[in-house]
Design a protein around this motif. Sequence first.
Motif, short mmCIF file in Angstrom:
data_model
loop_
_atom_site.label_atom_id
_atom_site.label_comp_id
_atom_site.label_asym_id
_atom_site.label_seq_id
_atom_site.Cartn_x
_atom_site.Cartn_y
_atom_site.Cartn_z
N ALA A 87 -7.23 0.01 -6.15
CA ALA A 87 -6.58 -1.18 -6.71
C ALA A 87 -7.36 -2.45 -6.43
O ALA A 87 -7.06 -3.51 -6.99
N TYR A 88 -8.36 -2.37 -5.55
CA TYR A 88 -9.15 -3.56 -5.20
C TYR A 88 -10.54 -3.53 -5.83
O TYR A 88 -11.36 -4.41 -5.55
N GLY A 359 -1.56 -9.79 3.52
CA GLY A 359 -1.21 -8.37 3.58
C GLY A 359 -0.29 -8.09 2.40
O GLY A 359 0.33 -9.01 1.88
N THR A 360 -0.24 -6.85 1.97
CA THR A 360 0.58 -6.58 0.77
C THR A 360 1.74 -5.64 1.00
O THR A 360 2.70 -5.62 0.26
N ARG A 367 7.38 -0.49 -5.60
CA ARG A 367 8.72 -0.60 -6.20
C ARG A 367 8.87 -1.91 -6.95
O ARG A 367 9.76 -2.06 -7.77
N GLU A 368 7.98 -2.88 -6.63
CA GLU A 368 8.09 -4.20 -7.25
C GLU A 368 6.98 -4.42 -8.27
O GLU A 368 7.25 -4.78 -9.40
N ASP A 369 5.74 -4.20 -7.83
CA ASP A 369 4.59 -4.49 -8.68
C ASP A 369 3.40 -3.62 -8.28
O ASP A 369 3.29 -3.23 -7.12
N PRO A 370 2.47 -3.38 -9.23
CA PRO A 370 1.25 -2.67 -8.85
C PRO A 370 0.45 -3.52 -7.85
O PRO A 370 0.53 -4.75 -7.87
N GLU A 371 -0.32 -2.85 -7.00
CA GLU A 371 -1.06 -3.53 -5.94
C GLU A 371 -2.01 -4.61 -6.49
O GLU A 371 -2.08 -5.71 -5.95
N ASP A 373 -1.77 -6.38 -9.09
CA ASP A 373 -1.03 -7.57 -9.53
C ASP A 373 -0.73 -8.48 -8.34
O ASP A 373 -0.73 -9.70 -8.47
N LEU A 374 -0.46 -7.87 -7.20
CA LEU A 374 -0.07 -8.67 -6.03
C LEU A 374 -1.21 -9.56 -5.53
O LEU A 374 -1.02 -10.75 -5.32
N TRP A 375 -2.40 -8.94 -5.35
CA TRP A 375 -3.48 -9.79 -4.83
C TRP A 375 -3.95 -10.80 -5.87
O TRP A 375 -4.33 -11.92 -5.55
N GLN A 376 -3.88 -10.38 -7.16
CA GLN A 376 -4.27 -11.33 -8.20
C GLN A 376 -3.29 -12.50 -8.25
O GLN A 376 -3.68 -13.66 -8.34
#
Lengths: 401, 417
Positions: A87-88, A359-360, A367-371, A373-376
């Motif tokens: 995902a990174y 940290g993610t 359950r909320e968002d793809p990984e 998407d979170l760091w972006q």
Amino acid sequence: MARITNVHSHVFTGGCAPDYFFKMVLPSWADRWAEEIKYFLEKRWMRRIIKALAHRRGHSQLLRYLQFIEVGTQNSQEEIFLAMKQAYNSMGADVRFVALTLNMDHMDTKPSRHARIEDQLAEVERVRAHYPNEFFPFVGVDPRHLGGTALRDWVKEKIDRHAFFGIKLYPSIGFFPFDARLDALYQWAAANGVPVMTHCTRTGTYYTGRMDDVLTDPAPSGLNPGAPEMQAIHRRIATFKAHDFTWKDSKYGCNIFLHPQNYEPVLRKYPALKLCFAHFGGDDEMLPDKYEQPLRKRGIDPDNWHNEVKRIMGLQQPDGTLLYPNLYTDLSYILFNKCIYTLLPALINGPLGDRILFGTDFFMTLREDPEADLWQRCINGIGKPAFEKIAVGNTARYLGS
Amino acid sequence: MDPVTQGIFNSPYVDTIIALVLVYALLSILVSILLEAWNKCIKERGVFLQRAVYRLLDDPLNRNFGYLIYQHPIINKMRRDGNSYPYYIPSEGFANALIDTLADQAVKFQYVKDEDGRYTMTPEVYGTAGPLAGDPGLDQRLQLGVRNLADSEFKRLMVNFIDRNKRHGPPDAGNAPGDLRLDMDRLKQELGRWFDDYMDRASGEYKDDQRRKLRIIGLVVALALNVDSLHLTKVFLLDQDLRNSMVAEAERVSDQYEEQKRMAAADTLPIDQMLRAVGAPASATALPAARKAELVQQLADTQYTQYQRQAEQVLDLVRRWQLPLGWNPGEAPWSWFSGDRLKEVPKEFKPSQRAVLNHFQKRNRWSWMNLLMWLAGIGVTTISLSMGAPFWFELLVKLINMRRAGPKPQSTTARNT
């Protein structure tokens, strides 16, 4: 971009989690059928059918749940790690991951067929051996597994070899962080700058058995019985015990086991302890207090944990220096909530900014968002310089490298 | 055989029993096919094997070595995907994986950080007094790994396995016996036997679990095909032509079954029996053990079409025999609601045919008694089908053999003329 560190992730598989663990990741209306649902959702064919139906009907939350289960039911921790690493790929940076192991052996008194902590750690060590510069695990500890110097020596041996890099506490699975059996461990960790990560929101994994099994002493003394905070802690436990509804429903136990104030007796004794309050007290608490009323009705202290974390982190000595300079917090899990991005820039540029970590909480956040998407979202929400501050400089200081 | 016994074995009652047993045997195959397909679908065999291995190698005072050997490449590579477990673990593979896993208990990974902050890993073998210089080899690592475990029943078992397989090396110049050395090949064989013995016992538990499922699938088949045993019995008793053709068919099926049994008896190894069960060619028994395990997995994975074909063959036979099974608006219990039933028995039918039709006519009318009889018939079928195909085939063979001991029954055509 310099070397990024995600200080909060999990790679444990469904095989490491007790049979009753699944109850906690389901929405509350479904938790009474947890075992049956787990049985079916562990089957790939069943997930495929549900996925197809969910796609057709546009149930995005259900799809995310299935994605979370898909990752959690992988065969090995290495596979989960690789899914996170992937995902990174588009980040274009060197990324290292802190994987937090979790001792789930004492989450209930019911028998369970899961892989115990030693098995989980043995597997994690293999992953570390394969990815020595990307995978940095923490040891999950529980004073009911080992206590005192035995616990300290058990952890020390792993950290001295650089097989593990820190300690993970998850008190809501049935112990207080000021438990006297953790004293020797804290003493050693504080003296050696070993980072400790602790869960700090009102929700998450919890002791699933009867609260009476783990809260036998209504006024536990702990490792620092003379600490002034102990009175408030005892009061909180007494109020909690007085409300029958809360007492019987173990998920509310998070409110007393995880309260940030529980760490103050520890910090008074070991002010140099390098401790990270994960999740910054929770995204709900960062936003207006919408949960205050229901919590009070249930006999739960409605303190705002986000403010509590900030208060403890900001405590100063008479000369104006920080009382606990090694306290950190991270943004794990809460990154999914778009509302917090209005608050984050001020926090990162404020007095606590040097102690906020990136940290993610992979793979819980699926359950909320793809990984990705979170760091972006995090980079877009706080800007690249602020992201580098929390993900490069702060994390390096926290990990000691 | 005395005339009385001969009479018994050629009576319509025995023929009816044979016909019924044949129907049960056939439908039991269908039940078994459905059960296998369901097990395949939910990966039951793999999960069962994994649980059994976890239980065998669980050492609460140390580790669950079952969990760890499932991470071992020998076993991990047998998985088809991230969500499945191997259906079969060859005993040799089990022994190797267990030895490696136990030997790993003597190894600790040490990491050294270089100037650039990068870590390099070096495995170090630990003895009781700390790290050893160099790698002493697998047999020594194994012994150290077992010695490093906390004292437990499992540790004692492993220590005993090791001690039993130590042999003196060649005598020295003074003819004194050489050093005691661990004979790894013998140890592997003993661990393999231990595993096979345990799996034999575990397969008994598996069968118990399968019996419960057989009952459920038996009920599903009985309802789906409307197999009312009481009705079938009555029809076989009344319809001589059908009964005789069924008995002739039973003789053919019984001969075929005995032939297949003779072939299967040649497979002494459990893996060979599994190969046969998944439809591998006879030449597959000559393959190496690891390849056999792969083949079982591959064939089991592609078995859906085979299951479908087998199920179709069974249903085709049922259709060909024109048995009073299935659902149609003119027959009970559908006829109780549809009103579409035989009103009168046509006069041109022969008396035997008229008796059968009279029975149908009565049964197709709604009454509480008919409902109870139908439910009882379905219940008898469910219980019968849950007994499994081998039971019915064995019984069929015995009945046919006893019947053959008496005079050959008159053929249908001869009787009709």
